[in-house]
Design a protein around this motif. Structure first.
Motif, mmCIF file in Angstrom:
data_model
loop_
_atom_site.group_PDB
_atom_site.id
_atom_site.type_symbol
_atom_site.label_atom_id
_atom_site.label_comp_id
_atom_site.label_asym_id
_atom_site.label_seq_id
_atom_site.Cartn_x
_atom_site.Cartn_y
_atom_site.Cartn_z
ATOM 1 N N ALA A 81 0.827 -1.211 0.000
ATOM 2 C CA ALA A 81 0.000 0.000 0.000
ATOM 3 C C ALA A 81 0.860 1.260 0.000
ATOM 4 O O ALA A 81 0.545 2.250 -0.672
ATOM 5 C CB ALA A 81 -0.926 -0.010 1.221
ATOM 6 N N ARG A 82 1.965 1.219 0.755
ATOM 7 C CA ARG A 82 2.851 2.387 0.783
ATOM 8 C C ARG A 82 3.488 2.621 -0.580
ATOM 9 O O ARG A 82 3.704 3.752 -1.009
ATOM 10 C CB ARG A 82 3.916 2.185 1.854
ATOM 11 C CG ARG A 82 4.837 3.380 2.083
ATOM 12 C CD ARG A 82 4.066 4.647 2.491
ATOM 13 N NE ARG A 82 3.118 4.398 3.545
ATOM 14 C CZ ARG A 82 3.432 4.339 4.855
ATOM 15 N NH1 ARG A 82 4.679 4.518 5.234
ATOM 16 N NH2 ARG A 82 2.494 4.144 5.757
ATOM 17 N N ALA A 87 3.776 6.129 -5.317
ATOM 18 C CA ALA A 87 3.588 6.317 -6.760
ATOM 19 C C ALA A 87 2.624 7.458 -7.046
ATOM 20 O O ALA A 87 2.758 8.168 -8.040
ATOM 21 C CB ALA A 87 3.082 5.021 -7.389
ATOM 22 N N ARG A 88 1.648 7.647 -6.147
ATOM 23 C CA ARG A 88 0.680 8.725 -6.341
ATOM 24 C C ARG A 88 1.135 10.043 -5.733
ATOM 25 O O ARG A 88 0.932 11.098 -6.305
ATOM 26 C CB ARG A 88 -0.666 8.342 -5.726
ATOM 27 C CG ARG A 88 -1.360 7.178 -6.399
ATOM 28 C CD ARG A 88 -2.791 7.045 -5.888
ATOM 29 N NE ARG A 88 -2.836 6.901 -4.443
ATOM 30 C CZ ARG A 88 -2.818 5.732 -3.801
ATOM 31 N NH1 ARG A 88 -2.752 4.602 -4.492
ATOM 32 N NH2 ARG A 88 -2.866 5.680 -2.488
ATOM 33 N N GLY A 89 1.759 9.969 -4.541
ATOM 34 C CA GLY A 89 2.028 11.195 -3.792
ATOM 35 C C GLY A 89 3.447 11.687 -3.802
ATOM 36 O O GLY A 89 3.730 12.782 -3.329
ATOM 37 N N ILE A 94 6.847 9.113 1.447
ATOM 38 C CA ILE A 94 7.965 8.269 1.892
ATOM 39 C C ILE A 94 8.114 8.422 3.398
ATOM 40 O O ILE A 94 8.698 9.391 3.898
ATOM 41 C CB ILE A 94 9.272 8.656 1.170
ATOM 42 C CG1 ILE A 94 9.099 8.515 -0.340
ATOM 43 C CG2 ILE A 94 10.432 7.798 1.646
ATOM 44 C CD1 ILE A 94 10.324 8.923 -1.131
ATOM 45 N N ARG A 95 7.578 7.494 4.131
ATOM 46 C CA ARG A 95 7.662 7.494 5.591
ATOM 47 C C ARG A 95 7.617 6.055 6.083
ATOM 48 O O ARG A 95 7.140 5.170 5.376
ATOM 49 C CB ARG A 95 6.521 8.316 6.191
ATOM 50 C CG ARG A 95 5.135 7.821 5.846
ATOM 51 C CD ARG A 95 4.057 8.730 6.433
ATOM 52 N NE ARG A 95 2.731 8.179 6.236
ATOM 53 C CZ ARG A 95 2.027 8.315 5.129
ATOM 54 N NH1 ARG A 95 2.539 8.998 4.101
ATOM 55 N NH2 ARG A 95 0.829 7.788 5.028
ATOM 56 N N GLY A 117 13.444 6.988 -1.919
ATOM 57 C CA GLY A 117 13.982 8.327 -1.713
ATOM 58 C C GLY A 117 14.958 8.731 -2.795
ATOM 59 O O GLY A 117 14.925 9.860 -3.305
ATOM 60 N N ARG A 118 15.848 7.787 -3.175
ATOM 61 C CA ARG A 118 16.806 8.084 -4.233
ATOM 62 C C ARG A 118 16.106 8.311 -5.570
ATOM 63 O O ARG A 118 16.494 9.196 -6.347
ATOM 64 C CB ARG A 118 17.832 6.959 -4.357
ATOM 65 C CG ARG A 118 18.823 6.907 -3.195
ATOM 66 C CD ARG A 118 20.004 6.019 -3.533
ATOM 67 N NE ARG A 118 19.603 4.626 -3.682
ATOM 68 C CZ ARG A 118 19.600 3.741 -2.699
ATOM 69 N NH1 ARG A 118 19.961 4.111 -1.477
ATOM 70 N NH2 ARG A 118 19.245 2.494 -2.915
ATOM 71 N N LEU A 119 15.087 7.506 -5.855
ATOM 72 C CA LEU A 119 14.373 7.662 -7.121
ATOM 73 C C LEU A 119 13.638 8.998 -7.181
ATOM 74 O O LEU A 119 13.637 9.672 -8.217
ATOM 75 C CB LEU A 119 13.388 6.503 -7.311
ATOM 76 C CG LEU A 119 14.010 5.137 -7.604
ATOM 77 C CD1 LEU A 119 12.930 4.066 -7.663
ATOM 78 C CD2 LEU A 119 14.803 5.161 -8.900
#
Length: 337
Positions: A81-82, A87-89, A94-95, A117-119
């Motif tokens: 789900a994360r 992909a949307r937000g 990223i948490r 994070g790197r992407l």
């Protein structure tokens, strides 16, 4: 590039596999008890104690299966789900997860968050870089177009003087040369982004090439210059040629490459005696297209190329705190195994 798709077919969920395996393990002793009871001639009925034991085993098996399924499948579903949320937000999503269940899933989640994070950082860098490239290319193109239009619309009754015509032509040539320099830097940056074949070289190998390319610069190699580092010669040439060119552009007459090696890495201090970098510009020197010599043809991409190239081979570079005149860059790069 279209992302490859996983082949669509029915696959059992992890929870179903956990329940099925544990129930199968429990069924083995049950079948053994039933077999022996059935072969007895006195009685084939199970005693209350045996029935109670089987009920307890079944309850414990289901409880263990529930705990395993909750510990493993719930964090995995949360990670899925994360992934969709990121992909949307984008970066805001990223948490960390609320629960990880096992050490392996926690490690997997951390690796995923680091990669995400790197992407995202890479996406933002590409977006910003594209905007800078567009701006840098637009300025000389606009100047070339304006000069060309003035030359085309030169009136026959009031023609340009030879000096005016030559000035416009010189401007076109200068802007064309700037475009050529920008494109060359972009090619070097693309080369830095995609590492070359693995190789090795030493400062001792690079020094003759630098001295030939920059005859007005005294270049010295000090320390462990014969130690080989994990950089192919082409990459090392790009790195140190850009640093040498940067030194020349800032008025340096002397360049020192001081090498100190330990068991795994080599630290290379690149020191020149030029004008140095002002305190206000120190934090911007690695930003793409930042240049204090734009009027003299500077592209502001050299240090970004150096940092990207070194990063492709596990190396780093940073600007050391100034202690006097000149500039000191510290490079750390792995030694060859």
């Amino acid at each position: 590039m279209t992302a490859p798709r996983v082949r669509t077919k029915w696959r059992p969920p992890l929870a179903l596999i956990v329940y099925a395996v544990l129930l199968a393990v429990m069924a083995l002793p049950v079948l053994i008890i039933i077999w022996f009871r059935a072969t007895e001639t006195t009685s084939i009925r199970m005693t209350p104690a045996e029935t109670g034991a089987l009920v307890v085993v079944l309850t414990l098996t289901l409880a263990v299966a529930y705990v395993l399924a909750r510990t493993i499948t719930r964090p995995i579903n949360a990670l899925i789900a994360r992934t969709e949320e990121i992909a949307r937000g984008g970066k805001a999503a990223i948490r960390p997860l609320d629960r990880y269940g096992t050490r392996e899933i926690a490690t997997l989640s951390q690796s995923f968050l680091d990669l995400a994070g790197r992407l995202v950082d890479r996406t933002e860098y590409v977006r910003s870089f594209a905007a800078h490239v567009s701006h840098e290319l637009k300025s000389p193109l606009t100047a070339i177009r304006g000069a060309a239009e003035l030359l085309r619309d030169d009136q026959t009754d009031l023609p340009m003087t030879t000096a005016q015509r030559l000035r416009f032509l010189d401007n076109i040539i200068a802007d064309a040369e700037r475009l050529d320099a920008l494109l060359s830097r972009l090619r070097e940056l693309a080369q830095a982004e995609l590492p070359m074949a693995q190789g090795e070289t030493s400062i001792e190998d690079v020094l003759p090439v630098l001295r030939k390319r920059f005859p007005g610069l005294e270049i010295f190699g000090l320390g462990d210059t014969q130690n080989t580092v994990a950089l192919p010669f082409e990459a090392a040439d790009i790195v140190f040629a850009n640093l040498a060119e940067n030194a020349v552009q800032h008025g340096a007459m002397r360049l020192e490459l001081v090498v100190a090696a330990d068991a795994r890495t080599a630290t290379i201090l690149v020191r020149d005696n030029g004008r140095g970098i002002s305190e206000g510009n120190r934090e911007h020197v690695f930003q793409p297209f930042f240049s204090t010599r734009r009027e003299q043809g500077g592209t502001g991409m050299g240090l970004d190329i150096v940092r990207t190239m070194l990063g492709s081979y596990g190396g780093t570079i940073h600007l050391r705190q100034a202690t006097g005149a000149g500039t000191d860059f510290e490079i750390i790069v792995p030694l060859t195994p």
